[in-house]
Enzyme design. Structure first.
Site, short mmCIF file in Angstrom:
data_model
loop_
_atom_site.label_atom_id
_atom_site.label_comp_id
_atom_site.label_asym_id
_atom_site.label_seq_id
_atom_site.Cartn_x
_atom_site.Cartn_y
_atom_site.Cartn_z
N LYS A 274 0.86 -1.19 0.00
CA LYS A 274 0.00 0.00 0.00
C LYS A 274 0.90 1.24 0.00
O LYS A 274 1.67 1.45 0.93
CB LYS A 274 -0.90 0.00 1.24
N ASP A 279 -2.61 10.30 3.30
CA ASP A 279 -4.01 9.90 3.47
C ASP A 279 -4.75 10.95 4.31
O ASP A 279 -4.70 10.94 5.53
CB ASP A 279 -4.07 8.52 4.15
N LYS A 286 -10.19 13.11 7.62
CA LYS A 286 -9.70 12.77 8.96
C LYS A 286 -9.68 14.03 9.82
O LYS A 286 -9.61 15.14 9.31
CB LYS A 286 -8.28 12.22 8.88
N ASP A 297 1.57 6.46 5.37
CA ASP A 297 0.61 5.51 4.82
C ASP A 297 1.14 4.80 3.57
O ASP A 297 0.43 4.00 2.97
CB ASP A 297 -0.72 6.22 4.52
N ASP A 356 -12.18 7.13 3.46
CA ASP A 356 -10.98 6.92 4.27
C ASP A 356 -10.57 5.45 4.31
O ASP A 356 -9.49 5.12 4.78
CB ASP A 356 -11.21 7.45 5.68
N GLU A 358 -9.43 3.73 1.96
CA GLU A 358 -8.89 3.79 0.60
C GLU A 358 -7.83 2.72 0.32
O GLU A 358 -7.65 2.32 -0.82
CB GLU A 358 -8.30 5.18 0.34
N ARG A 360 -7.69 -0.49 0.96
CA ARG A 360 -8.21 -1.72 0.38
C ARG A 360 -8.65 -1.51 -1.06
O ARG A 360 -8.65 -2.45 -1.86
CB ARG A 360 -9.36 -2.26 1.26
N1 BES Z 1 -4.27 4.69 6.77
C1 BES Z 1 -5.42 4.48 7.57
C2 BES Z 1 -5.16 3.52 8.73
C3 BES Z 1 -4.21 4.01 9.79
C4 BES Z 1 -4.64 4.81 10.82
C5 BES Z 1 -2.88 3.63 9.75
C6 BES Z 1 -3.77 5.24 11.79
C7 BES Z 1 -2.00 4.04 10.72
C8 BES Z 1 -2.44 4.86 11.74
C9 BES Z 1 -6.53 3.89 6.72
O1 BES Z 1 -6.57 4.31 5.41
C10 BES Z 1 -7.81 4.30 7.35
O2 BES Z 1 -8.07 5.46 7.39
N2 BES Z 1 -8.58 3.32 7.82
C11 BES Z 1 -9.83 3.58 8.43
C12 BES Z 1 -10.81 2.53 7.95
C13 BES Z 1 -12.23 2.81 8.32
C14 BES Z 1 -12.72 4.05 7.61
C15 BES Z 1 -13.07 1.62 7.94
C16 BES Z 1 -9.64 3.52 9.93
O3 BES Z 1 -8.82 2.73 10.41
O4 BES Z 1 -10.27 4.32 10.63
ZN ZN Z 2 -4.79 4.90 4.61
MN MN Z 3 -7.61 6.11 5.16
#
Ligand code: BES
Ligand code: ZN
Ligand code: MN
Length: 503
Positions: A274, A279, A286, A297, A356, A358, A360
């Site tokens: 990834k 992000d 966010k 990210d 968010d 993204e 996947r």
């Molecule tokens: N890149 C983030 C996950 C992340 C968060 C990595 C904090 C490292 C530290 C990912 O893209 C994300 O935002 N995931 C969301 C998924 C949700 C919207 C289903 C999350 O974890 O809140």
């Molecule tokens: Zn992300």
């Molecule tokens: Mn995200």
């Protein structure tokens, strides 16, 4: 006027590892790293017994304790770093602890080189190759620094040691030499992965990752190619493009091929990373707290590139195809909206509930793409979910797999390399939560198990593959005072590749 600092202070030194045999008393190194007994004997051997005894009277010979003894200007050996608790047989975990303490003690001593003798310690169920490998990977991590963007000299303290010899005897020298060779290659990949992760998001864009990856193609066994957005549109990669379309900087699917196996036709190991270079969350924006950390990210991408580079440097006899899904996730007038439905290159439609989620989306098209190489196994690495941090914190990466043997190999590689991972469930019972009222699946769910649900999403695109997914949201970087990329799980993947190569 602003003070400028020397190049060497800003850039990582090239650390040289080597294997040394012979008498310790005859050593020409600036510092000897040794257990108390070995240190005392060596000091006595070079006529510095008195100074040594005086300096170590108060030393408590326990795990985690270290003491730098200055032997004086007339001594052929300037210093000894005494490492506590190693004059008896120890567990692997305790040995690792002592190695970390020794490595930190060594970081800022003056001098150019050191001789490491701790491989002589008896460690339960571990051989000299492991002892040397463990020491070298800890040293590689300890001696890493990232000062590329600093100009104020006062704030930059860089180690001066740039060569470390690992002492071995006749019985152990072959395996120590093998560990040294493997560790030297790992260092190049690990440092690179950490640098890529630490670069700011205005530098490290998808095009930057491509330019960096192209450097690998200097090797005749490596080729690097790219799918630009136009090509991705032709391949119907609607999921990837849904992420990159909100950004001014175009997304890239980067493909690195290394043909190191004796037969070019051998099925490759596929690594997928990834590479979200920043992000923001997109329209599902966010909150600002710690949003700067979302430059990390792309650590999954950095990790698979780093592991690939290490494997290439070690000339592993194995074929590898590495795919990096690089894009920036931004809100804009052209960005994807929550509720949009897109079609992935697999033909499956996805209702994007949350922009968010993204990672996947870019990964599913990358995983579909990599199937064309008929890989023996596929491992994707991604900072995929905050939920992974809730579940495991920073000590373990999460492993999911549709092939338990692959999961076991990865967990074992993590155990060996000190870059640990833990297998999580990918049970059928979780799958129904991905149902969408309007499309084949949703990209985001409520109701808990966030890291598992992300893995379930990816599993829909890997049914015909032997596949594992690593969620490294907690392990790939640190926040707070030690903010920075860790390079994890480069060590784990490298060990996995070494085993796959039969070495
Ligand atoms: N890149 C983030 C996950 C992340 C968060 C990595 C904090 C490292 C530290 C990912 O893209 C994300 O935002 N995931 C969301 C998924 C949700 C919207 C289903 C999350 O974890 O809140
Ligand atoms: Zn992300
Ligand atoms: Mn995200």
């Amino acid at each position: 006027m602003r003070a400028t600092i020397s190049r060497s202070a800003r850039h990582n030194q090239i650390m040289k590892y080597s294997t040394k045999t012979g008498s310790l008393s005859a050593t020409r190194f600036g510092c000897l790293v040794a257990s108390l007994k070995t240190a005392r004997k060596t000091a006595a051997g070079i006529g510095a017994g008195k100074i040594f005894t005086a300096a170590t009277t108060d030393f408590s010979d326990h795990l985690g304790q270290t003491l730098i003894v200055r032997l004086g200007s007339r001594s052929p050996l300037a210093r000894i770093a005494v490492v506590g608790g190693l004059d008896k047989s120890v567990s692997a975990a305790d040995f690792s602890k002592a190695v970390k303490a020794a490595s930190s003690a060594l970081k800022f001593i003056p001098g150019k080189n050191a001789l490491w003798t701790l491989t002589a310690t008896a460690v339960a169920k571990r051989d000299p190759y492991w002892k040397a490998s463990t020491a070298l990977s800890v040293l590689s991590n300890t001696f890493y620094s990232f000062n590329q963007h600093k100009t104020a000299s006062a704030e930059v303290t860089a180690p001066t040691i740039n060569a470390i010899g690992i002492h071995a005897d006749e019985r152990t020298k072959a395996s120590v030499a093998r560990a040294v060779r493997h560790a030297q290659a790992l260092k190049t990949g690990l440092d690179w992965a950490r640098d890529l992760g630490n670069e700011p998001p205005n530098v490290c864009t998808p095009s930057y990752l491509l330019r960096e990856a192209r450097k690998l193609a200097k090797d005749p066994k490596v080729s690097v190619s790219v799918l630009d957005e136009k090509r991705m549109a032709e391949l119907n990669m609607g999921a990837f493009l849904a992420v990159s379309k909100g950004s001014e900087t175009p997304g890239k699917m980067i493909i690195v091929r290394y043909l190191g196996a004796r037969r070019r036709a051998d099925a490759p190991i596929a690594l997928v990373g990834k590479g979200i270079t920043f992000d923001t969350g997109g329209i599902s924006l966010k909150s600002p707290g710690a949003m700067d950390e979302m430059k990390f990210d792309m650590c999954g991408a950095a990790c698979v590139l780093g592991a690939t580079r290490a494997a290439i440097a070690a000339r592993l006899p194995i074929n590898i195809v590495t795919v990096v899904a690089a894009a920036e996730n931004m809100p804009s007038g052209r960005a994807t909206r929550p509720g949009d439905i897109v079609t992935s290159s697999s033909g499956r439609t996805i209702e994007i509930i949350n922009t968010d989620a993204e990672g996947r989306l870019v990964l599913c098209d990358a995983l579909t793409y990599v199937a064309r190489y008929k890989p023996k196994a596929v491992v994707d690495v991604a900072t995929l979910t905050g939920a992974c941090i809730v579940a495991l914190g920073s000590h373990a990466s999460a492993v999911y797999a549709n092939d338990d043997e692959l999961a076991r190999s990865l967990v074992a590689a993590g155990e060996f390399s000190g870059d640990r991972a833990w297998q999580m469930p990918l049970w059928d019972e979780y799958q129904p939560a991905l149902k969408s009222p309007f499309a084949d699946i949703v990209n985001s769910t409520t109701g808990g198990a966030g890291s598992i649900m992300a893995a379930c999403f990816l599993s829909r695109f890997t049914e015909d593959l032997s596949w594992a997914h690593m969620d490294v949201a907690g392990s790939a970087f640190s926040g707070g005072a030690n903010k920075g990329s860790t390079g994890r799980p480069v060590g784990l993947l490298y060990r996995y590749l070494i085993k796959e190569a039969g070495q």
